[in-house]
Design an enzyme around this catalytic site. Structure first.
Site, PDB file in Angstrom:
ATOM      1  N   CYS A  43       1.350  -0.867  -0.107  1.00  0.00           N
ATOM      2  CA  CYS A  43       0.032  -0.126   0.285  1.00  0.00           C
ATOM      3  C   CYS A  43       0.724   1.213   0.001  1.00  0.00           C
ATOM      4  O   CYS A  43       0.482   2.163  -0.614  1.00  0.00           O
ATOM      5  CB  CYS A  43      -0.991  -0.110   1.140  1.00  0.00           C
ATOM      6  SG  CYS A  43      -1.776   1.596   1.354  1.00  0.00           S
ATOM      7  N   CYS A  48      -1.744   1.638  -2.875  1.00  0.00           N
ATOM      8  CA  CYS A  48      -3.010   2.803  -3.468  1.00  0.00           C
ATOM      9  C   CYS A  48      -1.902   4.477  -3.296  1.00  0.00           C
ATOM     10  O   CYS A  48      -2.280   4.528  -4.046  1.00  0.00           O
ATOM     11  CB  CYS A  48      -3.185   2.664  -1.207  1.00  0.00           C
ATOM     12  SG  CYS A  48      -3.402   0.231  -1.139  1.00  0.00           S
ATOM     13  N   LYS A  51       0.414   4.896  -6.179  1.00  0.00           N
ATOM     14  CA  LYS A  51      -0.488   5.515  -7.436  1.00  0.00           C
ATOM     15  C   LYS A  51      -1.345   6.631  -6.876  1.00  0.00           C
ATOM     16  O   LYS A  51      -1.754   7.162  -8.022  1.00  0.00           O
ATOM     17  CB  LYS A  51      -1.260   3.862  -7.357  1.00  0.00           C
ATOM     18  CG  LYS A  51      -2.034   3.527  -8.521  1.00  0.00           C
ATOM     19  CD  LYS A  51      -4.004   3.991  -7.911  1.00  0.00           C
ATOM     20  CE  LYS A  51      -4.228   3.938  -6.568  1.00  0.00           C
ATOM     21  NZ  LYS A  51      -5.274   3.232  -6.713  1.00  0.00           N
ATOM     22  N   TYR A 179      -8.762  -3.850 -11.939  1.00  0.00           N
ATOM     23  CA  TYR A 179      -8.593  -1.737 -11.076  1.00  0.00           C
ATOM     24  C   TYR A 179      -7.349  -1.610 -11.409  1.00  0.00           C
ATOM     25  O   TYR A 179      -7.153  -0.470 -11.763  1.00  0.00           O
ATOM     26  CB  TYR A 179      -8.873  -1.582  -9.759  1.00  0.00           C
ATOM     27  CG  TYR A 179      -8.416  -2.522  -8.858  1.00  0.00           C
ATOM     28  CD1 TYR A 179      -7.065  -1.328  -7.925  1.00  0.00           C
ATOM     29  CD2 TYR A 179      -8.657  -3.250  -8.355  1.00  0.00           C
ATOM     30  CE1 TYR A 179      -6.942  -1.486  -7.282  1.00  0.00           C
ATOM     31  CE2 TYR A 179      -7.366  -3.969  -7.596  1.00  0.00           C
ATOM     32  CZ  TYR A 179      -6.285  -2.881  -6.448  1.00  0.00           C
ATOM     33  OH  TYR A 179      -5.846  -2.966  -5.485  1.00  0.00           O
ATOM     34  N   GLU A 183      -6.406   1.811 -13.650  1.00  0.00           N
ATOM     35  CA  GLU A 183      -6.132   3.517 -13.105  1.00  0.00           C
ATOM     36  C   GLU A 183      -5.219   3.679 -14.020  1.00  0.00           C
ATOM     37  O   GLU A 183      -4.639   4.743 -14.218  1.00  0.00           O
ATOM     38  CB  GLU A 183      -5.778   2.727 -11.848  1.00  0.00           C
ATOM     39  CG  GLU A 183      -7.371   2.804 -10.679  1.00  0.00           C
ATOM     40  CD  GLU A 183      -7.113   2.238  -9.216  1.00  0.00           C
ATOM     41  OE1 GLU A 183      -7.812   2.314  -8.223  1.00  0.00           O
ATOM     42  OE2 GLU A 183      -5.781   2.333  -8.627  1.00  0.00           O
ATOM     43  N   HIS A 437     -27.490  20.073  -2.558  1.00  0.00           N
ATOM     44  CA  HIS A 437     -27.759  20.875  -3.377  1.00  0.00           C
ATOM     45  C   HIS A 437     -26.569  22.270  -3.766  1.00  0.00           C
ATOM     46  O   HIS A 437     -26.137  22.660  -2.922  1.00  0.00           O
ATOM     47  CB  HIS A 437     -29.139  21.738  -3.733  1.00  0.00           C
ATOM     48  CG  HIS A 437     -29.042  22.247  -5.314  1.00  0.00           C
ATOM     49  ND1 HIS A 437     -29.599  21.224  -6.504  1.00  0.00           N
ATOM     50  CD2 HIS A 437     -29.217  23.233  -5.527  1.00  0.00           C
ATOM     51  CE1 HIS A 437     -29.306  21.712  -7.469  1.00  0.00           C
ATOM     52  NE2 HIS A 437     -29.295  22.931  -7.041  1.00  0.00           N
ATOM     53  N   GLU A 442     -26.285  14.737  -4.841  1.00  0.00           N
ATOM     54  CA  GLU A 442     -27.657  14.377  -4.617  1.00  0.00           C
ATOM     55  C   GLU A 442     -28.661  13.375  -5.450  1.00  0.00           C
ATOM     56  O   GLU A 442     -29.312  13.341  -5.333  1.00  0.00           O
ATOM     57  CB  GLU A 442     -27.873  15.624  -4.896  1.00  0.00           C
ATOM     58  CG  GLU A 442     -28.449  16.818  -5.978  1.00  0.00           C
ATOM     59  CD  GLU A 442     -28.409  18.362  -6.472  1.00  0.00           C
ATOM     60  OE1 GLU A 442     -29.292  18.443  -5.798  1.00  0.00           O
ATOM     61  OE2 GLU A 442     -27.416  18.934  -6.083  1.00  0.00           O
TER      62      GLU A 442
END
Ligand code: FAD
Length: 460
Positions: A43, A48, A51, A179, A183, A437, A442
């Protein structure tokens, strides 16, 4: 006299190992951690964290395009790869240092070197010799898989080397549809590299919701990534100018760099697990029970090496549950249901719960709510970039069992959705939440119309 040198021996100072070692040491246990590479594990060192820095670096190209629509002039922007890599490496070294200090402050001992089991209570560590321990935790993670049969396979890099390329290539072919492949395709394309993604399956991100899979493939192509599906490499050949990629059923092409992102395998080879009788699955993963205990009574395994859900927060929680159970007298298991995840592709994806197809298999009848729309931020940009939000609801209980978002901030949004879903939120409760909003999020709480895919009619 203690029967063993240590109460706990942890092999691997990555996400799972460090969490378990720290907690065990804080409880007063005598703990030794062995790490063969750098403290922090995949990681922090080659996953992670670096990356995400690369994703941030590459996103500026799109930000500059967006800025033009808002009246900014951004001519002459340029990118300095070596300068970025140096900064990234400085930060990674700082983070790794924090992990080392955290281990030391907790009272755990750290040894640098490769560890190997000799028997169920003895570990041989390079440069240190044999050490005995009452309990052993295997937290050795995974490593990239390479198709070693493929001619020219050695010419390709994996994610491990992608973090240290001496210069930014002009062109790259990335093989894979998971993934990590997506990525890195987004990273390199954003940095101006001519990027081709090659995947043998019918679409990318197997296991994700089909609408998400179709949407992200389309959006990646919109951002200039060539997505070649239903094909794979047959050979790689060195040329004077780069690497020749030969494929099944599409034309070959040349690129400066070829990267394999074809999956990862549990890192158990050469660990000596057979000496202790630890049972492995066919793919080399350590077989564990809900408490992460292996087939041997005093040996546990957490994280990617067990191939359950291969994500950092999961490894951490498994390591924590092990320590709580064994060193605090609190039997604890980690619940692998409703774990939210993100794909830092461009645009990014956030997903929690079941895909529509899995939900139909599990629950029979489901209600689907889906919207595609243009993100407000891109209103002044030319082009058709779209977001996707989708909810999958079990028709009988009305519980939301799947939530999928593709668009800016999707990973941030999905973390919050996961809380409600983990608590078993129903669609009516979800809808009673007042919107914020104007936001992308939303759209998730204002989905009212059931979605019926074209051609399926009410039977869907
Ligand atoms: P690791 O972190 O891999 O640690 C294992 C450690 O054990 C390593 O440091 C290794 O050197 C050491 N070791 C192995 N064998 C021995 C031995 N015999 N002796 C001594 N030491 C040994 N997850 C996310 O949640 N989010 C992301 O965005 C994300 N992005 C990723 C991007 C990439 C490119 C990759 C490769 C992974 C990514 N992951 C991500 C997955 C995540 O990194 C892993 O799930 C996580 O690191 C697993 O932790 P672990 O403790 O099981 O193993």
């Amino acid at each position: 006299m203690a029967k063993y040198d240590y109460d706990l021996f942890v092999i691997g100072a990555g996400s799972g190992g460090v969490r378990a070692a720290r907690l065990a040491a804080i409880s007063g246990a005598k703990v030794l951690v062995a790490e063969e590479h750098r403290v922090g594990g995949t990681c922090v060192i080659r996953g992670c964290v670096p990356k995400k820095f690369m994703v941030y670096a590459s996103e500026f190209a799109h930000h500059f395009e967006t800025a033009k629509g808002y009246g900014w002039t951004v001519e002459g922007a340029s990118f300095d790869w070596p300068a970025f890599i140096a900064e990234k490496d400085k930060e990674i070294a700082r983070l790794s240092g924090i992990y080392v200090r955290n281990l030391q402050n907790a009272g755990a001992e750290l040894v640098h070197g490769r560890a190997r089991l000799v028997d169920a209570h003895t570990v041989e560590v390079e440069g240190r010799g044999s050490v005995t321990a009452d309990k052993i935790l295997i937290a050795t993670g995974g490593r990239p898989w390479r198709p070693s049969e493929l001619p020219g396979c050695e010419l390709a890099i994996t994610s491990e080397e992608a973090f240290h390329l001496p210069q930014l290539p002009k062109s790259i072919v990335i093989a894979g549809g998971g993934y990590i492949a997506l990525e890195f395709a987004g990273i390199f394309a954003g940095l101006g590299v001519d990027t081709t993604l090659v995947h043998r399956g019918p679409n990318v991100l197997r296991g994700f919701d089909d609408d998400v899979r179709a949407h992200i493939a389309e959006e990646m192509e919109r951002r200039g990534i060539k997505v070649l599906l239903g094909t794979q490499h047959t050979a790689l050949e060195k040329t004077d100018t780069g690497i020749l990629n030969r494929f099944t059923n599409v034309h070959h092409c040349e690129s400066d760099v070829v990267m394999f992102a074809l999956g990862r395998v549990p890192y158990t080879a050469g660990l000596g697990l057979e000496n202790a009788g630890v049972k492995l699955a066919d793919n080399g993963a350590v077989v564990v029970d809900a408490y992460s205990k292996t087939s041997v009574d005093n040996i546990w395994a957490v994280g990617d090496v067990t191939d359950r859900i291969n994500l950092t927060p999961v490894a951490i929680r498994e390591g924590q549950a092990f320590a709580e159970t064994e060193f605090y007298g609190r039997p604890t298991t980690f619940d692998h249901e409703m774990v939210a995840l993100a794909v830092f592709a461009q645009p990014p994806i956030g997903s929690v719960g079941l895909s529509e197809a899995d939900a139909r298999r599990q629950y029979g009848k489901v209600d689907v709510y889906l919207a595609r729309f243009r993100p407000m931020k891109y209103a002044f940009m030319h082009g058709e970039e779209k977001c996707l939000v989708k909810l999958v609801v079990d028709a009988a209980s009305q519980k939301i069992v799947g939530c999928h978002v593709v668009g800016p901030d999707a990973p941030e949004i999905i973390q919050m959705a996961a809380i409600a879903m983990k608590m078993g939120v129903t669609k009516a409760q979800w809808d009673s939440t007042c919107a914020v909003h104007p936001t992308l999020a939303e759209e998730l709480v204002t989905l009212r119309e059931k979605y019926v895919p074209q051609g399926l009619g009410q039977a869907a």
